[in-house]
Design a protein around this motif. Structure first.
Motif, short mmCIF file in Angstrom:
data_model
loop_
_atom_site.label_atom_id
_atom_site.label_comp_id
_atom_site.label_asym_id
_atom_site.label_seq_id
_atom_site.Cartn_x
_atom_site.Cartn_y
_atom_site.Cartn_z
N LEU A 22 6.85 -5.88 20.74
CA LEU A 22 8.02 -5.48 19.94
C LEU A 22 7.70 -5.52 18.45
O LEU A 22 8.07 -4.62 17.69
N ILE A 23 7.00 -6.61 18.03
CA ILE A 23 6.65 -6.74 16.62
C ILE A 23 5.66 -5.65 16.21
O ILE A 23 5.80 -5.02 15.15
N VAL A 24 4.66 -5.41 17.06
CA VAL A 24 3.68 -4.35 16.78
C VAL A 24 4.37 -3.01 16.66
O VAL A 24 4.10 -2.21 15.75
N SER A 25 5.29 -2.73 17.61
CA SER A 25 6.02 -1.46 17.58
C SER A 25 6.85 -1.34 16.31
O SER A 25 6.91 -0.26 15.69
N SER A 26 7.47 -2.47 15.88
CA SER A 26 8.29 -2.45 14.66
C SER A 26 7.43 -2.16 13.43
O SER A 26 7.82 -1.36 12.56
N ILE A 27 6.23 -2.80 13.38
CA ILE A 27 5.35 -2.58 12.23
C ILE A 27 4.84 -1.15 12.22
O ILE A 27 4.78 -0.51 11.16
N GLN A 28 4.47 -0.63 13.41
CA GLN A 28 3.92 0.73 13.48
C GLN A 28 4.94 1.77 13.02
O GLN A 28 4.58 2.77 12.40
N ARG A 29 6.22 1.51 13.33
CA ARG A 29 7.26 2.45 12.89
C ARG A 29 7.38 2.47 11.37
O ARG A 29 7.79 3.47 10.79
N LYS A 30 7.06 1.34 10.74
CA LYS A 30 7.21 1.24 9.29
C LYS A 30 5.98 1.71 8.53
O LYS A 30 6.06 1.93 7.32
N LEU A 31 4.85 1.85 9.21
CA LEU A 31 3.63 2.26 8.52
C LEU A 31 3.75 3.70 8.03
O LEU A 31 4.02 4.60 8.81
N PRO A 32 3.58 3.93 6.71
CA PRO A 32 3.70 5.30 6.19
C PRO A 32 2.48 6.15 6.54
O PRO A 32 1.36 5.65 6.60
N GLN A 33 2.71 7.40 6.80
CA GLN A 33 1.62 8.32 7.08
C GLN A 33 0.86 8.70 5.81
O GLN A 33 -0.33 9.02 5.86
N ASN A 34 1.56 8.66 4.69
CA ASN A 34 0.96 9.03 3.40
C ASN A 34 1.05 7.84 2.45
O ASN A 34 1.88 6.95 2.63
N PRO A 35 0.22 7.80 1.41
CA PRO A 35 0.28 6.69 0.44
C PRO A 35 1.62 6.66 -0.27
O PRO A 35 2.27 7.71 -0.45
N PRO A 36 2.09 5.46 -0.66
CA PRO A 36 3.39 5.35 -1.34
C PRO A 36 3.47 6.18 -2.61
O PRO A 36 4.53 6.67 -2.98
N SER A 37 2.38 6.32 -3.31
CA SER A 37 2.34 7.16 -4.51
C SER A 37 1.04 7.96 -4.50
O SER A 37 0.06 7.54 -3.90
N THR A 38 1.06 9.10 -5.16
CA THR A 38 -0.10 9.97 -5.19
C THR A 38 -0.72 9.96 -6.57
O THR A 38 -0.19 9.35 -7.51
N SER A 39 -1.84 10.64 -6.69
CA SER A 39 -2.51 10.73 -7.99
C SER A 39 -1.66 11.50 -8.99
O SER A 39 -1.90 11.43 -10.19
N ARG A 40 -0.68 12.23 -8.49
CA ARG A 40 0.21 12.99 -9.38
C ARG A 40 1.37 12.16 -9.89
O ARG A 40 2.18 12.63 -10.70
#
Length: 453
Positions: free
Chosen positions: A43-61
């Motif tokens: 359950l904890i692993v599933s909760s963390i995986q749902r929160k993991l962003p696919q892209n970085p929080p901020s970009t070079s732009r």
């Protein structure tokens, strides 16, 4: 005896069976616990995986970000708008909602004037909608706004800025009921709010809206960046605006910084540098301070040669601390900026100005133009870049030369002689008389000795 043995054996068998049953029950309990723990882990692993962003929080732009608390704590008011919100970070604040009505009124005035065939709300929304993701990427964190609300905010805020600059330049008429230009305090408060780092729009938004609402049947109006710099000129240390610097403008604050760097010569930079003494200490070592009166277009071009430090003039208005702090925060937080020019300049002035006496000297030399008191000026520069690390310092050669000159004792002795013995005719006369008396005394003594022998 046999019966007793049989009985004892039966008892032992029963005990062994009870023991086995207990072990089995204990194993079953452990298995159940392990299963329960495994389910909790999943359950904890599933909760963390749902929160993991696919892209970085901020970009070079990313070029618009929140001020870190370590810088904000020195002067919270320097980073917070008092009148108008621009962009998502301050959007919806209760104390800024009144100005929202004026922004919408500016948009109405722009659409009602209809300067071009492209000046329709549908066309402007469509243009900004097409660049929505690029605009979101300009912010240093994820913007939790719906597409509808985000695009609406970009259009309303961007058109307000464009119309404001045109009214300031008198390219469009100013309504008699417009409080921005008819209320003495509002212009100053609005200007301060528009250069705040957390209160910025991507430049591409403002530029797009400007070009889609520019009249084509009239002579070419001034470029948007020049209009913006002229709007901020008095409050941006009163430096002449430079809109021809070949750098991409990212937002209004970035445009102001680029203008301030316009003609600054590229000098040696380094991450290591040594502070220089204050004005009072340098004066005691014979350093002379001169105003570079030939220029109001580059306050950063400080030079030191043959014991003479030349400093261009700078105008310190009431909002100067806020602008300085936002520029310093922008330089320290933007990974694409390597030369921290404004932070380096603040560090030099912080070194030079330790007390109100130092500040007063620079004011008397007309290097600093201000209506503030000398105590306020000293306080401003003494804590201006606290908790900021100057990544690459831009005055390395200057600080080396100043410190070398200051540490040479001969320069200090020369200063003492000039100050104590050659500062006025009477001092010179007294010194000359003393030397003559000393010379005559020596000659008399020498003559007496020669006569004796």
């Amino acid at each position: 005896m046999a019966n007793n043995n049989v009985s004892d054996h039966s008892v032992m068998q029963i005990k062994d069976e009870d023991k086995d049953d207990h072990v089995i029950a204990e194993n079953d309990g452990n298995m159940a616990t392990l299963t329960e723990d495994r389910n909790d882990v999943e359950l904890i692993v599933s909760s963390i995986q749902r929160k993991l962003p696919q892209n970085p929080p901020s970009t070079s732009r990313s070029c618009i970000f929140r001020i870190p608390n370590v810088l904000r704590r020195h002067n919270e008011k320097a980073f917070v708008p008092n009148l108008v919100s621009i962009g998502p970070f301050q959007h919806g604040k209760k104390n800024l909602k009144v100005m929202q009505e004026f922004k919408l009124w500016y948009l109405h005035c722009l659409l009602d004037r209809k300067p071009t065939s492209e000046t329709s709300l549908e066309y402007l929304v469509e243009a900004i909608k097409s660049m929505e993701q690029d605009c979101r990427d300009c912010y240093g964190e994820k913007i939790h706004m719906s597409s509808e609300n985000f695009v609406e905010m970009m259009v309303v805020d961007g058109c307000f800025i464009v119309e404001l600059f045109r009214k300031q330049a008198k390219e469009v008429p100013i309504n008699d009921d417009d409080p921005v230009f008819n209320t003495s305090w509002m212009r100053s408060a609005l200007t301060k709010d528009l250069f705040l780092l957390e209160n910025q729009l991507p430049w591409k938004v403002v530029d797009c809206l400007f070009h889609h609402t520019k009249e084509k049947d009239k002579p070419e109006s001034e470029a948007l960046l020049l209009l913006a710099l002229k709007f901020f000129e008095v409050f941006a240390f009163n430096q002449d605006p430079h809109a021809d610097r070949p750098l991409e403008t990212k937002h209004l604050l970035d445009g102001i910084r680029n203008s301030l760097l316009a003609s600054y010569p590229q000098a040696e930079i380094d991450s290591y540098w040594e502070p220089i003494p204050s004005v009072t200490e340098l004066l005691q070592a014979g350093v002379e301070f001169k105003l570079r009166s030939d220029t109001w277009d580059n306050m950063l071009d400080i030079t030191f040669e043959n014991g003479v430090m030349e400093i261009p003039p700078i105008d310190i208005e009431e909002n100067a601390e806020s602008l300085f702090r936002n520029l310093i925060a922008y330089e320290s937080g933007n990974s694409s900026i390597h030369c921290c020019n404004i932070t380096s300049y603040a560090a030099i002035l912080d070194n030079l100005i330790n007390t109100s006496t130092d500040a007063d000297f620079l004011i008397q030399k007309e290097i600093i133009h201000t209506l503030l008191s000398k105590e306020d000026i000293a306080c401003l520069f003494n804590r201006l870049y606290s908790d900021t690390v100057v990544g690459y310092f831009c005055y390395v050669e200057l600080t080396k030369n100043v410190n070398a000159y200051y540490q040479d004792r001969w320069h200090r002795w020369q200063t003492i002689l000039r100050r104590d013995y050659f500062s006025n005719p009477w001092s010179i006369f007294s010194l000359s008389a003393a030397l003559l008396i000393l010379g005559f005394t020596f000659l008399q003594t020498l003559y007496s000795l020669l006569t004796y022998y």
